[in-house]
Design a protein around this motif. Sequence first.
Motif, PDB file in Angstrom:
ATOM      1  N   GLN A  82      19.456  15.840  -0.283  1.00 32.59           N
ATOM      2  CA  GLN A  82      18.688  14.660   0.107  1.00 32.59           C
ATOM      3  C   GLN A  82      18.838  13.572  -0.945  1.00 32.59           C
ATOM      4  O   GLN A  82      18.979  13.863  -2.129  1.00 32.59           O
ATOM      5  N   SER A  83      18.786  12.329  -0.471  1.00 33.63           N
ATOM      6  CA  SER A  83      18.819  11.197  -1.403  1.00 33.63           C
ATOM      7  C   SER A  83      17.964  10.070  -0.873  1.00 33.63           C
ATOM      8  O   SER A  83      17.817   9.907   0.346  1.00 33.63           O
ATOM      9  N   TRP A 104      12.714  16.808   9.968  1.00 31.08           N
ATOM     10  CA  TRP A 104      12.081  16.093   8.864  1.00 31.08           C
ATOM     11  C   TRP A 104      10.603  16.440   8.804  1.00 31.08           C
ATOM     12  O   TRP A 104       9.928  16.550   9.844  1.00 31.08           O
ATOM     13  N   GLU A 130      19.181  10.373   8.928  1.00 38.31           N
ATOM     14  CA  GLU A 130      18.376   9.404   8.195  1.00 38.31           C
ATOM     15  C   GLU A 130      16.966   9.369   8.755  1.00 38.31           C
ATOM     16  O   GLU A 130      16.767   9.551   9.973  1.00 38.31           O
ATOM     17  N   LEU A 138      15.626   7.204   4.108  1.00 40.34           N
ATOM     18  CA  LEU A 138      15.905   8.429   3.380  1.00 40.34           C
ATOM     19  C   LEU A 138      17.052   9.155   4.073  1.00 40.34           C
ATOM     20  O   LEU A 138      17.174   9.088   5.297  1.00 40.34           O
ATOM     21  N   ARG A 139      17.855   9.857   3.281  1.00 40.06           N
ATOM     22  CA  ARG A 139      19.055  10.485   3.830  1.00 40.06           C
ATOM     23  C   ARG A 139      19.082  11.993   3.585  1.00 40.06           C
ATOM     24  O   ARG A 139      18.553  12.479   2.580  1.00 40.06           O
ATOM     25  N   CYS A 140      19.749  12.692   4.500  1.00 37.35           N
ATOM     26  CA  CYS A 140      19.817  14.154   4.426  1.00 37.35           C
ATOM     27  C   CYS A 140      21.174  14.628   4.919  1.00 37.35           C
ATOM     28  O   CYS A 140      21.655  14.194   5.978  1.00 37.35           O
ATOM     29  N   SER A 198      24.627  14.752   9.589  1.00 36.60           N
ATOM     30  CA  SER A 198      23.713  14.193   8.606  1.00 36.60           C
ATOM     31  C   SER A 198      22.675  13.342   9.320  1.00 36.60           C
ATOM     32  O   SER A 198      22.859  12.957  10.487  1.00 36.60           O
ATOM     33  N   GLY A 254      15.789  21.021   1.903  1.00 36.14           N
ATOM     34  CA  GLY A 254      16.331  20.304   0.760  1.00 36.14           C
ATOM     35  C   GLY A 254      15.254  20.138  -0.296  1.00 36.14           C
ATOM     36  O   GLY A 254      14.100  20.526  -0.082  1.00 36.14           O
ATOM     37  N   THR A 276      12.545  14.062  -1.027  1.00 32.28           N
ATOM     38  CA  THR A 276      12.508  12.726  -1.627  1.00 32.28           C
ATOM     39  C   THR A 276      11.046  12.380  -1.853  1.00 32.28           C
ATOM     40  O   THR A 276      10.245  12.403  -0.916  1.00 32.28           O
ATOM     41  N   CYS A 293      13.678  17.512   4.270  1.00 39.78           N
ATOM     42  CA  CYS A 293      14.635  17.683   5.353  1.00 39.78           C
ATOM     43  C   CYS A 293      14.967  19.172   5.426  1.00 39.78           C
ATOM     44  O   CYS A 293      15.156  19.817   4.394  1.00 39.78           O
TER      45      CYS A 293
END
Lengths: 111, 112
Positions: A6-7, A34, A75, A21-23, A73, A103, A106, A91
């Motif tokens: 995750q980022s 999520w 978001e 947010l990304r996964c 992936s 994950g 975040t 995520c």
Amino acid sequence: DAGVTQSPTHLIKTRGQQVTLRCSPKSGHDTVSWYQQALGQGPQFIFQYYEEEERQRGNFPDRFSGHQFPNYSSELNVNALLLGDSALYLCASSQKLAGGFFGPGTRLTVL
Amino acid sequence: TQLLEQSPQFLSIQEGENLTVYCNSSSVFSSLQWYRQEPGEGPVLLVTVVTGGEVKKLKRLTFQFGDARKDSSLHITAAQPGDTGLYLCAGALDFGNEKLTFGTGTRLTIIP
């Protein structure tokens, strides 16, 4: 295998702003879910994506939206941030059966 | 409405003692998972139980799914400081449905 990534790791925003947010799911997994985890509580289900479509949704307002890409992936987007949106966003990826791999999350802080 | 209630909410015991954490619901779950979460990290899956009455063992941890698939317990034998963490149960209402409903968690502290 990198597992679920995750980022970003941490994010600070102000009220009214928007955040993405990304996964990236674990290799071989096609479903992404999520969750929002407020401090001291268990995670709450936001929504789940499979085959690029939202399959299920929890009790979250339309300010929370998402997307899944062809590479699986995903978001999570939150618009018009409120102080109460401050939480750890998790995520989880899986394939068919329940029992997701999570994950690291975040951490979102809304000031 | 909290579908899954965990007890106790907090537990602090000495190293070497035994403990049991409970997860109860009025709903029937097709499967139930137990996770452990450490500060700043995501939950890590410990076990999945799917059959009423099922018992699974993972080293010093024993997990049981109630006969009616409404409740579960986690028993730890000879607790160690490394067992410290937040233990979460989570249930799936429909088989193949990956939406998980989490309990409130039990924060366990093992004192050396």
